[in-house]
Motif scaffolding. Sequence first.
Motif, PDB file in Angstrom:
ATOM      1  N   LEU A  19      67.016  21.870  28.772  1.00 24.99           N
ATOM      2  CA  LEU A  19      65.758  21.422  28.190  1.00 24.99           C
ATOM      3  C   LEU A  19      65.500  22.009  26.805  1.00 24.99           C
ATOM      4  O   LEU A  19      65.247  21.281  25.840  1.00 24.99           O
ATOM      5  CB  LEU A  19      64.600  21.791  29.131  1.00 24.99           C
ATOM      6  CG  LEU A  19      64.451  20.936  30.379  1.00 24.99           C
ATOM      7  CD1 LEU A  19      63.573  21.653  31.409  1.00 24.99           C
ATOM      8  CD2 LEU A  19      63.861  19.586  30.021  1.00 24.99           C
ATOM      9  N   MET A  20      65.523  23.330  26.691  1.00 26.49           N
ATOM     10  CA  MET A  20      65.140  23.964  25.430  1.00 26.49           C
ATOM     11  C   MET A  20      66.157  23.752  24.309  1.00 26.49           C
ATOM     12  O   MET A  20      65.757  23.585  23.147  1.00 26.49           O
ATOM     13  CB  MET A  20      64.862  25.451  25.640  1.00 26.49           C
ATOM     14  CG  MET A  20      63.632  25.723  26.508  1.00 26.49           C
ATOM     15  SD  MET A  20      62.136  24.894  25.898  1.00 26.49           S
ATOM     16  CE  MET A  20      61.809  23.724  27.222  1.00 26.49           C
ATOM     17  N   GLY A  42      50.224  27.461  23.567  1.00 23.67           N
ATOM     18  CA  GLY A  42      50.181  28.877  23.918  1.00 23.67           C
ATOM     19  C   GLY A  42      49.477  29.114  25.238  1.00 23.67           C
ATOM     20  O   GLY A  42      49.918  29.929  26.062  1.00 23.67           O
ATOM     21  N   LEU A  43      48.382  28.394  25.472  1.00 20.13           N
ATOM     22  CA  LEU A  43      47.657  28.539  26.737  1.00 20.13           C
ATOM     23  C   LEU A  43      48.480  28.032  27.915  1.00 20.13           C
ATOM     24  O   LEU A  43      48.477  28.649  28.998  1.00 20.13           O
ATOM     25  CB  LEU A  43      46.336  27.771  26.653  1.00 20.13           C
ATOM     26  CG  LEU A  43      45.188  28.487  25.951  1.00 20.13           C
ATOM     27  CD1 LEU A  43      43.981  27.561  25.852  1.00 20.13           C
ATOM     28  CD2 LEU A  43      44.801  29.761  26.691  1.00 20.13           C
ATOM     29  N   LEU A  44      49.185  26.928  27.737  1.00 14.97           N
ATOM     30  CA  LEU A  44      50.012  26.401  28.821  1.00 14.97           C
ATOM     31  C   LEU A  44      51.153  27.344  29.161  1.00 14.97           C
ATOM     32  O   LEU A  44      51.497  27.538  30.340  1.00 14.97           O
ATOM     33  CB  LEU A  44      50.550  25.021  28.438  1.00 14.97           C
ATOM     34  CG  LEU A  44      49.534  23.886  28.482  1.00 14.97           C
ATOM     35  CD1 LEU A  44      50.071  22.652  27.765  1.00 14.97           C
ATOM     36  CD2 LEU A  44      49.183  23.547  29.929  1.00 14.97           C
ATOM     37  N   PHE A  45      51.768  27.952  28.140  1.00 10.50           N
ATOM     38  CA  PHE A  45      52.828  28.927  28.375  1.00 10.50           C
ATOM     39  C   PHE A  45      52.263  30.118  29.148  1.00 10.50           C
ATOM     40  O   PHE A  45      52.870  30.614  30.106  1.00 10.50           O
ATOM     41  CB  PHE A  45      53.405  29.401  27.038  1.00 10.50           C
ATOM     42  CG  PHE A  45      54.841  29.865  27.107  1.00 10.50           C
ATOM     43  CD1 PHE A  45      55.297  30.660  28.148  1.00 10.50           C
ATOM     44  CD2 PHE A  45      55.730  29.525  26.098  1.00 10.50           C
ATOM     45  CE1 PHE A  45      56.613  31.092  28.201  1.00 10.50           C
ATOM     46  CE2 PHE A  45      57.053  29.954  26.140  1.00 10.50           C
ATOM     47  CZ  PHE A  45      57.493  30.739  27.202  1.00 10.50           C
ATOM     48  N   GLN A  47      55.928  24.542  25.747  1.00  5.61           N
ATOM     49  CA  GLN A  47      56.953  24.639  24.703  1.00  5.61           C
ATOM     50  C   GLN A  47      56.929  23.410  23.799  1.00  5.61           C
ATOM     51  O   GLN A  47      57.097  23.523  22.579  1.00  5.61           O
ATOM     52  CB  GLN A  47      58.338  24.789  25.344  1.00  5.61           C
ATOM     53  CG  GLN A  47      58.598  26.131  26.023  1.00  5.61           C
ATOM     54  CD  GLN A  47      59.032  27.204  25.037  1.00  5.61           C
ATOM     55  OE1 GLN A  47      58.510  27.301  23.921  1.00  5.61           O
ATOM     56  NE2 GLN A  47      59.979  28.031  25.434  1.00  5.61           N
ATOM     57  N   ALA A  48      56.723  22.233  24.400  1.00  2.00           N
ATOM     58  CA  ALA A  48      56.667  21.010  23.586  1.00  2.00           C
ATOM     59  C   ALA A  48      55.461  21.034  22.647  1.00  2.00           C
ATOM     60  O   ALA A  48      55.564  20.646  21.471  1.00  2.00           O
ATOM     61  CB  ALA A  48      56.608  19.788  24.496  1.00  2.00           C
ATOM     62  N   ALA A  49      54.308  21.494  23.145  1.00  2.00           N
ATOM     63  CA  ALA A  49      53.110  21.540  22.299  1.00  2.00           C
ATOM     64  C   ALA A  49      53.243  22.590  21.201  1.00  2.00           C
ATOM     65  O   ALA A  49      52.811  22.365  20.060  1.00  2.00           O
ATOM     66  CB  ALA A  49      51.883  21.825  23.161  1.00  2.00           C
TER      67      ALA A  49
END
Length: 242
Positions: free
Chosen positions: A56-57, A180-183, A215-217
């Motif tokens: 993915l990354m 950042g919040l999702l991570f 990571q996408a955001a």
Amino acid sequence: MNPTQPRPRAARALLLAFAALAAVHLVALLVRTATGSGGGAHAVADAAVLATKPALMPVLAGYALTRGGPPLMAGALLLGCCGDTLLQIGGDLPFLLGMAAFAAGHVCYLVLFARRGTAPTRARTASAAGAYAVAWAVLVALLWPGLPADLRGPVAGYSLLLTGMAFGSLRAGPLAAAGGLLFLLSDTLIATGIADWPQAPAPQFWVMLTYIAGQAALTAGLLRTTGHPAQAATTGPQPVRV
């Protein structure tokens, strides 16, 4: 051709590949959970999870580079790949090494935010810093009793750096701030699992959904600033969803 010059066709192909990999990975996680611990469907889903997670990354990093993003952004994503791969191995040492890889990726993000971001107003910075600091302290205090003794220090230190990265992402605009919040949420879900807190159904699905989206955001948000460094340095504060 300048290696940092955007290549739209390659970028579109890599973005589609990333979306396809993410979809396969997430569906495979759900199938693996639904099929229990045996059977052909479970084996296929497990193989798909193991194959897609490390891919993915790197694909997202390739997308960032073809969009003209800086090598440091690709480095942050590739360090995430290292962390993903190590966490798949299992055991305390791979977990600690994986956490170290993610921590190095957060440092890369912090450097990018400092170089390319726009500082919010002092009042907003102070209020956001206070909110993130309180959230970190409360979370560590709640998790502490359930964490294995040898992981308490590393988890507390890593979570502090992760929270700092999430706070720093405010400099790169609302999309990066959401990333950042999702991570932060993704790694919090991992920590609650280690501390034996009650988990939602298919916990790995939620961990990976928030991680991939985060990571996408972060990538998309940073590309908006790194593509226009002069603008990022001169525009006023941007509204941030927190």
